[in-house]
Write a protein that holds these residues in place. Structure first.
Motif, PDB file in Angstrom:
ATOM      1  N   SER A 192       0.791  -1.228   0.000  1.00 18.47           N
ATOM      2  CA  SER A 192       0.000   0.000   0.000  1.00 18.47           C
ATOM      3  C   SER A 192       0.821   1.274   0.000  1.00 18.47           C
ATOM      4  N   GLY A 193       2.134   1.169   0.088  1.00 18.38           N
ATOM      5  CA  GLY A 193       2.965   2.357   0.111  1.00 18.38           C
ATOM      6  C   GLY A 193       3.064   3.034  -1.246  1.00 18.38           C
ATOM      7  N   THR A 194       3.587   4.241  -1.258  1.00 16.11           N
ATOM      8  CA  THR A 194       3.763   4.982  -2.506  1.00 16.11           C
ATOM      9  C   THR A 194       5.057   4.602  -3.218  1.00 16.11           C
ATOM     10  N   THR A 195       5.922   3.888  -2.528  1.00 13.24           N
ATOM     11  CA  THR A 195       7.189   3.432  -3.108  1.00 13.24           C
ATOM     12  C   THR A 195       7.388   1.957  -2.764  1.00 13.24           C
ATOM     13  N   PRO A 196       8.251   1.239  -3.491  1.00 14.92           N
ATOM     14  CA  PRO A 196       8.497  -0.176  -3.186  1.00 14.92           C
ATOM     15  C   PRO A 196       8.946  -0.357  -1.739  1.00 14.92           C
ATOM     16  N   PRO A 197       8.482  -1.418  -1.067  1.00 11.83           N
ATOM     17  CA  PRO A 197       8.795  -1.613   0.347  1.00 11.83           C
ATOM     18  C   PRO A 197      10.239  -2.022   0.586  1.00 11.83           C
ATOM     19  N   LYS A 198      10.723  -1.717   1.769  1.00 14.38           N
ATOM     20  CA  LYS A 198      12.036  -2.165   2.218  1.00 14.38           C
ATOM     21  C   LYS A 198      12.011  -2.261   3.734  1.00 14.38           C
ATOM     22  N   GLY A 199      13.071  -2.800   4.309  1.00 20.20           N
ATOM     23  CA  GLY A 199      13.164  -2.890   5.750  1.00 20.20           C
ATOM     24  C   GLY A 199      12.000  -3.617   6.368  1.00 20.20           C
ATOM     25  N   GLU A 200      11.444  -3.040   7.442  1.00 19.94           N
ATOM     26  CA  GLU A 200      10.376  -3.677   8.211  1.00 19.94           C
ATOM     27  C   GLU A 200       9.150  -3.994   7.370  1.00 19.94           C
ATOM     28  N   ALA A 201       8.894  -3.168   6.327  1.00 14.21           N
ATOM     29  CA  ALA A 201       7.730  -3.408   5.466  1.00 14.21           C
ATOM     30  C   ALA A 201       7.838  -4.728   4.708  1.00 14.21           C
ATOM     31  N   LEU A 202       9.042  -5.304   4.647  1.00 11.29           N
ATOM     32  CA  LEU A 202       9.229  -6.565   3.918  1.00 11.29           C
ATOM     33  C   LEU A 202       9.308  -7.782   4.840  1.00 11.29           C
ATOM     34  N   LYS A 203       8.896  -7.624   6.103  1.00 11.83           N
ATOM     35  CA  LYS A 203       8.978  -8.753   7.040  1.00 11.83           C
ATOM     36  C   LYS A 203       8.168  -9.949   6.558  1.00 11.83           C
ATOM     37  N   ASP A 204       6.924  -9.708   6.161  1.00 15.98           N
ATOM     38  CA  ASP A 204       6.088 -10.821   5.694  1.00 15.98           C
ATOM     39  C   ASP A 204       6.646 -11.419   4.409  1.00 15.98           C
ATOM     40  N   GLY A 205       7.160 -10.564   3.537  1.00 19.53           N
ATOM     41  CA  GLY A 205       7.741 -11.036   2.284  1.00 19.53           C
ATOM     42  C   GLY A 205       8.970 -11.884   2.517  1.00 19.53           C
ATOM     43  N   TRP A 206       9.838 -11.435   3.415  1.00 20.65           N
ATOM     44  CA  TRP A 206      11.039 -12.219   3.712  1.00 20.65           C
ATOM     45  C   TRP A 206      10.671 -13.568   4.333  1.00 20.65           C
ATOM     46  N   THR A 207       9.713 -13.556   5.254  1.00 20.98           N
ATOM     47  CA  THR A 207       9.281 -14.802   5.885  1.00 20.98           C
ATOM     48  C   THR A 207       8.738 -15.782   4.853  1.00 20.98           C
ATOM     49  N   LYS A 208       7.947 -15.272   3.903  1.00 22.04           N
ATOM     50  CA  LYS A 208       7.400 -16.132   2.858  1.00 22.04           C
ATOM     51  C   LYS A 208       8.516 -16.727   2.009  1.00 22.04           C
ATOM     52  N   CYS A 209       9.473 -15.904   1.596  1.00 20.70           N
ATOM     53  CA  CYS A 209      10.594 -16.406   0.791  1.00 20.70           C
ATOM     54  C   CYS A 209      11.390 -17.455   1.557  1.00 20.70           C
ATOM     55  N   ASN A 210      11.618 -17.224   2.846  1.00 20.61           N
ATOM     56  CA  ASN A 210      12.387 -18.161   3.657  1.00 20.61           C
ATOM     57  C   ASN A 210      11.668 -19.500   3.779  1.00 20.61           C
ATOM     58  N   THR A 211      10.352 -19.451   3.986  1.00 19.98           N
ATOM     59  CA  THR A 211       9.553 -20.682   4.088  1.00 19.98           C
ATOM     60  C   THR A 211       9.583 -21.468   2.785  1.00 19.98           C
ATOM     61  N   GLU A 212       9.411 -20.761   1.666  1.00 21.60           N
ATOM     62  CA  GLU A 212       9.407 -21.431   0.366  1.00 21.60           C
ATOM     63  C   GLU A 212      10.806 -21.945   0.008  1.00 21.60           C
ATOM     64  N   ALA A 213      11.844 -21.249   0.444  1.00 19.41           N
ATOM     65  CA  ALA A 213      13.213 -21.682   0.164  1.00 19.41           C
ATOM     66  C   ALA A 213      13.504 -23.023   0.819  1.00 19.41           C
ATOM     67  N   GLU A 214      13.022 -23.211   2.049  1.00 16.65           N
ATOM     68  CA  GLU A 214      13.263 -24.479   2.747  1.00 16.65           C
ATOM     69  C   GLU A 214      12.595 -25.637   2.012  1.00 16.65           C
ATOM     70  N   LYS A 215      11.387 -25.397   1.499  1.00 15.82           N
ATOM     71  CA  LYS A 215      10.706 -26.439   0.722  1.00 15.82           C
ATOM     72  C   LYS A 215      11.500 -26.753  -0.551  1.00 15.82           C
ATOM     73  N   PHE A 216      11.997 -25.731  -1.197  1.00 19.96           N
ATOM     74  CA  PHE A 216      12.690 -25.880  -2.475  1.00 19.96           C
ATOM     75  C   PHE A 216      14.038 -26.590  -2.308  1.00 19.96           C
ATOM     76  N   LEU A 217      14.757 -26.221  -1.234  1.00 19.13           N
ATOM     77  CA  LEU A 217      16.108 -26.752  -1.032  1.00 19.13           C
ATOM     78  C   LEU A 217      16.120 -28.109  -0.343  1.00 19.13           C
ATOM     79  N   GLY A 218      15.058 -28.397   0.436  1.00 20.89           N
ATOM     80  CA  GLY A 218      15.070 -29.597   1.242  1.00 20.89           C
ATOM     81  C   GLY A 218      15.767 -29.390   2.567  1.00 20.89           C
ATOM     82  N   GLY A 219      15.964 -28.143   2.956  1.00 17.20           N
ATOM     83  CA  GLY A 219      16.615 -27.799   4.217  1.00 17.20           C
ATOM     84  C   GLY A 219      16.718 -26.293   4.330  1.00 17.20           C
ATOM     85  N   SER A 220      17.148 -25.796   5.494  1.00 19.48           N
ATOM     86  CA  SER A 220      17.261 -24.355   5.714  1.00 19.48           C
ATOM     87  C   SER A 220      18.422 -23.764   4.922  1.00 19.48           C
TER      88      SER A 220
END
Length: 301
Positions: A95-123
């Protein structure tokens, strides 16, 4: 007679044509209000499974963007990163006027981390890997793009220097785990004291450090100096190290041949919620070994 017959038929044909141009039932002779409006063009999201070369020497979270990469023909070609997941930014991040960074990307980073573990077969923490969380450019953002692009890249070490590789990273931390962190040789500055980097090795080759696990801090401000970093990360890493080495915390603290070092994330990563440090058992006084020291106990090496 034929010529006159043709002439006699012309008015009849004209009448037929004119009749065909009459207003059909149910129309109002105004064409402009009957066309559907064209939809606003949308920025297509990046493709999953695409691979990219890179123009950067090191992946710095705050400055690595989609412009740091160039698409290659396929993942069988030489490349640096691989897009393994693409989703949508939502909530405050969208919803911001510019692309998110920092704290605004917490949910995005968490999603990427979760999907990465599935993709790699480990952390991904346990491998020579960097997780890259990428969002639309400012121009794309203004045009309505709200995608989340998750990439993985093989790196030389925790210094995040990219490796040019071929083939997908899928399953890289399962089975024989070809990219798993293990043993390494420290690289120091010319003063012989400042730890700059490390060179990965097999544990049967000469080495003086070994990965013992990753510690994640509680939610706290980014530790910006050496003392704050030690307070935030060292106790957690020492606990992991003592367990890995098979000794108590006190025995590790007083051991004369091995201690614990760590390599933590940068500030932008921290603000996104990645408050981690990779932890290493490190031998003192230029001592080296040619075997793993896991479970060594409190005795001499």
């Amino acid at each position: 007679m034929a010529r006159k017959l043709i002439a006699a038929l012309v008015p009849v044909m004209a009448l037929a044509v004119l009749a065909g141009c009459g207003t059909p039932a149910g129309t109002d002779k105004d064409l402009t209000d009957d066309w559907a409006m064209l939809t606003t063009p949308k920025i297509p999201p990046p493709p999953v499974g695409a691979c990219y070369s890179t123009s950067v020497d090191y992946f710095a979270t705050a400055t690595t963007t989609q412009f740091s990469f160039k698409s290659v023909d396929s993942c069988s070609s030489s490349h640096a990163s691989e897009t393994f997941y693409v989703g949508d930014l939502t909530g405050a991040a969208a919803s911001g006027t510019t692309p998110p960074k920092g704290e605004a990307l917490k949910d995005g980073w968490t999603k990427c981390n979760t999907e990465a573990e599935k993709f790699l077969g480990g952390s991904y923490y346990d491998g020579r890997l960097e997780l890259l969380v990428l969002v639309p450019s400012s121009t794309q953002w203004s045009a309505g793009a709200r995608y989340l692009r998750c990439d993985l890249a093989e790196v030389v070490s925790d210094g995040d220097k990219p490796v040019s590789r071929s083939g997908s990273l899928k399953g890289a931390l399962s089975g024989d785990k070809p990219l798993a962190l293990g043993c390494a040789m420290e690289v120091y500055d010319t003063d012989g004291k400042t730890w700059l980097d490390y060179t990965p090795t097999t544990c049967t080759a000469t080495h003086n450090m070994e990965y013992v696990g990753t510690y994640t801090s509680t939610d706290r401000p980014f530790p910006s100096n050496s003392d704050e970093r030690k307070t935030a990360m060292r106790p957690g890493c020492e606990a992991l190290g003592a367990k890995y080495l098979g000794m108590t915390a006190s025995q590790l603290t007083n051991h004369q041949q091995v201690g614990i070092g760590f390599w933590m994330v940068d500030e932008e990563n921290w603000n996104r919620g990645n408050r981690s440090a990779r932890c290493y058992a490190m031998l003192f006084d230029k001592k080296t070994v040619t075997k793993s020291i896991k479970g060594m106990g409190s005795g001499a090496i």
